[in-house]
Motif scaffolding. Sequence first.
Motif, PDB file in Angstrom:
ATOM      1  N   MET A   2       0.833  -1.208   0.000  1.00  0.00           N
ATOM      2  CA  MET A   2       0.000   0.000   0.000  1.00  0.00           C
ATOM      3  C   MET A   2       0.871   1.263   0.000  1.00  0.00           C
ATOM      4  SD  MET A   2      -3.096  -0.810  -0.305  1.00  0.00           S
ATOM      5  CE  MET A   2      -4.031   0.598   0.200  1.00  0.00           C
ATOM      6  N   LEU A   3       1.985   1.220   0.731  1.00  0.00           N
ATOM      7  CA  LEU A   3       2.861   2.393   0.734  1.00  0.00           C
ATOM      8  C   LEU A   3       3.520   2.590  -0.625  1.00  0.00           C
ATOM      9  CD1 LEU A   3       4.549   2.364   4.251  1.00  0.00           C
ATOM     10  CD2 LEU A   3       2.810   3.901   3.377  1.00  0.00           C
ATOM     11  N   LYS A   4       3.835   1.491  -1.322  1.00  0.00           N
ATOM     12  CA  LYS A   4       4.402   1.615  -2.663  1.00  0.00           C
ATOM     13  C   LYS A   4       3.385   2.260  -3.599  1.00  0.00           C
ATOM     14  CE  LYS A   4       6.388  -0.952  -6.519  1.00  0.00           C
ATOM     15  NZ  LYS A   4       5.977   0.087  -7.409  1.00  0.00           N
ATOM     16  N   GLN A   5       2.125   1.852  -3.481  1.00  0.00           N
ATOM     17  CA  GLN A   5       1.079   2.461  -4.295  1.00  0.00           C
ATOM     18  C   GLN A   5       0.926   3.943  -3.945  1.00  0.00           C
ATOM     19  OE1 GLN A   5      -2.821   0.910  -3.619  1.00  0.00           O
ATOM     20  NE2 GLN A   5      -3.723   2.122  -5.249  1.00  0.00           N
ATOM     21  N   LEU A  91       0.306   9.795   6.678  1.00  0.00           N
ATOM     22  CA  LEU A  91       0.864   8.928   5.636  1.00  0.00           C
ATOM     23  C   LEU A  91       1.876   9.659   4.769  1.00  0.00           C
ATOM     24  CD1 LEU A  91      -2.201   6.867   4.376  1.00  0.00           C
ATOM     25  CD2 LEU A  91      -0.307   6.095   5.791  1.00  0.00           C
ATOM     26  N   LEU A  92       1.580  10.906   4.418  1.00  0.00           N
ATOM     27  CA  LEU A  92       2.510  11.675   3.598  1.00  0.00           C
ATOM     28  C   LEU A  92       3.808  11.966   4.349  1.00  0.00           C
ATOM     29  CD1 LEU A  92       0.071  14.105   1.791  1.00  0.00           C
ATOM     30  CD2 LEU A  92       1.377  12.241   0.770  1.00  0.00           C
ATOM     31  N   LYS A  93       3.694  12.187   5.654  1.00  0.00           N
ATOM     32  CA  LYS A  93       4.897  12.400   6.451  1.00  0.00           C
ATOM     33  C   LYS A  93       5.715  11.111   6.545  1.00  0.00           C
ATOM     34  CE  LYS A  93       4.629  15.484   9.369  1.00  0.00           C
ATOM     35  NZ  LYS A  93       4.426  16.461  10.403  1.00  0.00           N
ATOM     36  N   LYS A  94       5.011   9.980   6.604  1.00  0.00           N
ATOM     37  CA  LYS A  94       5.684   8.688   6.698  1.00  0.00           C
ATOM     38  C   LYS A  94       6.484   8.385   5.429  1.00  0.00           C
ATOM     39  CE  LYS A  94       4.812   3.941   7.916  1.00  0.00           C
ATOM     40  NZ  LYS A  94       4.362   3.300   9.100  1.00  0.00           N
ATOM     41  N   ILE A  95       5.968   8.792   4.269  1.00  0.00           N
ATOM     42  CA  ILE A  95       6.685   8.521   3.022  1.00  0.00           C
ATOM     43  C   ILE A  95       7.540   9.702   2.570  1.00  0.00           C
ATOM     44  CG2 ILE A  95       4.966   6.852   2.234  1.00  0.00           C
ATOM     45  CD1 ILE A  95       3.987   9.013   0.271  1.00  0.00           C
ATOM     46  N   SER A  96       7.613  10.751   3.370  1.00  0.00           N
ATOM     47  CA  SER A  96       8.390  11.929   2.961  1.00  0.00           C
ATOM     48  C   SER A  96       9.885  11.643   2.896  1.00  0.00           C
ATOM     49  CB  SER A  96       8.125  13.099   3.906  1.00  0.00           C
ATOM     50  OG  SER A  96       8.615  12.811   5.191  1.00  0.00           O
ATOM     51  N   SER A  97      10.337  10.575   3.560  1.00  0.00           N
ATOM     52  CA  SER A  97      11.763  10.238   3.483  1.00  0.00           C
ATOM     53  C   SER A  97      12.129   9.710   2.098  1.00  0.00           C
ATOM     54  CB  SER A  97      12.120   9.202   4.552  1.00  0.00           C
ATOM     55  OG  SER A  97      11.392   8.012   4.327  1.00  0.00           O
ATOM     56  N   LEU A  98      11.147   9.209   1.355  1.00  0.00           N
ATOM     57  CA  LEU A  98      11.390   8.758  -0.008  1.00  0.00           C
ATOM     58  C   LEU A  98      11.288   9.953  -0.947  1.00  0.00           C
ATOM     59  CD1 LEU A  98       9.146   5.588   0.110  1.00  0.00           C
ATOM     60  CD2 LEU A  98      11.627   5.664   0.287  1.00  0.00           C
ATOM     61  N   PRO A  99      12.296  10.202  -1.765  1.00  0.00           N
ATOM     62  CA  PRO A  99      12.255  11.381  -2.633  1.00  0.00           C
ATOM     63  C   PRO A  99      11.198  11.237  -3.729  1.00  0.00           C
ATOM     64  CG  PRO A  99      14.161  10.042  -3.139  1.00  0.00           C
ATOM     65  CD  PRO A  99      13.515   9.427  -1.930  1.00  0.00           C
ATOM     66  N   ILE A 100      10.651  12.377  -4.129  1.00  0.00           N
ATOM     67  CA  ILE A 100       9.680  12.405  -5.223  1.00  0.00           C
ATOM     68  C   ILE A 100      10.424  12.220  -6.536  1.00  0.00           C
ATOM     69  CG2 ILE A 100       8.012  13.836  -6.455  1.00  0.00           C
ATOM     70  CD1 ILE A 100       7.402  15.219  -3.814  1.00  0.00           C
ATOM     71  N   ASP A 101       9.897  11.363  -7.389  1.00  0.00           N
ATOM     72  CA  ASP A 101      10.499  11.117  -8.698  1.00  0.00           C
ATOM     73  C   ASP A 101      10.119  12.264  -9.635  1.00  0.00           C
ATOM     74  OD1 ASP A 101      11.698  10.038 -10.902  1.00  0.00           O
ATOM     75  OD2 ASP A 101      10.229   8.431 -11.186  1.00  0.00           O
TER      76      ASP A 101
END
Length: 143
Positions: A2-5, A91-101
């Motif tokens: 779900m986080l990958k999506q 959720l957005l804060k949780k994935i904020s460590s992954l850079p935006i493509d």
Amino acid sequence: MMLKQLVDFRDFCYVWAVKQQGESYAEFRGKMKLKAMYGTYYLALLMLISVLNYKAGNPIPIPRILEENVFAQLIAGLFLLVPFNFFMNFLLKKISSLPIDKDMSPERYRMLRPKVIVFFILGMTLAIVFPFLLDGLLPPFYN
């Protein structure tokens, strides 16, 4: 999974916002587009709760001010959006460590577009059609 999506959809929404309005507003607009996509599922959940409440004979009393005052109805609607906003920001804060493509390839963009469209249409279908189906299929829970 779900986080990958969520990451894929965040990147798609960012690139979509860049194509529409440029780099300056892309981060804000991308988050808004993502929240709108996932908001359809939150709306479907609220509609499910409403139908179950209706089928149970309306056990939750509605305050009189909400029946007559449009401004109070708008405020109550905003209060219903607060939990969703907190959850999406979490959720957005949780994935904020992954850079935006930001340099997403056109092939990847074309691959994600139908996936995003189907996800959004499914959410809208759940929010609109599902309550009518539940209302017709479920018997009342009260005598």
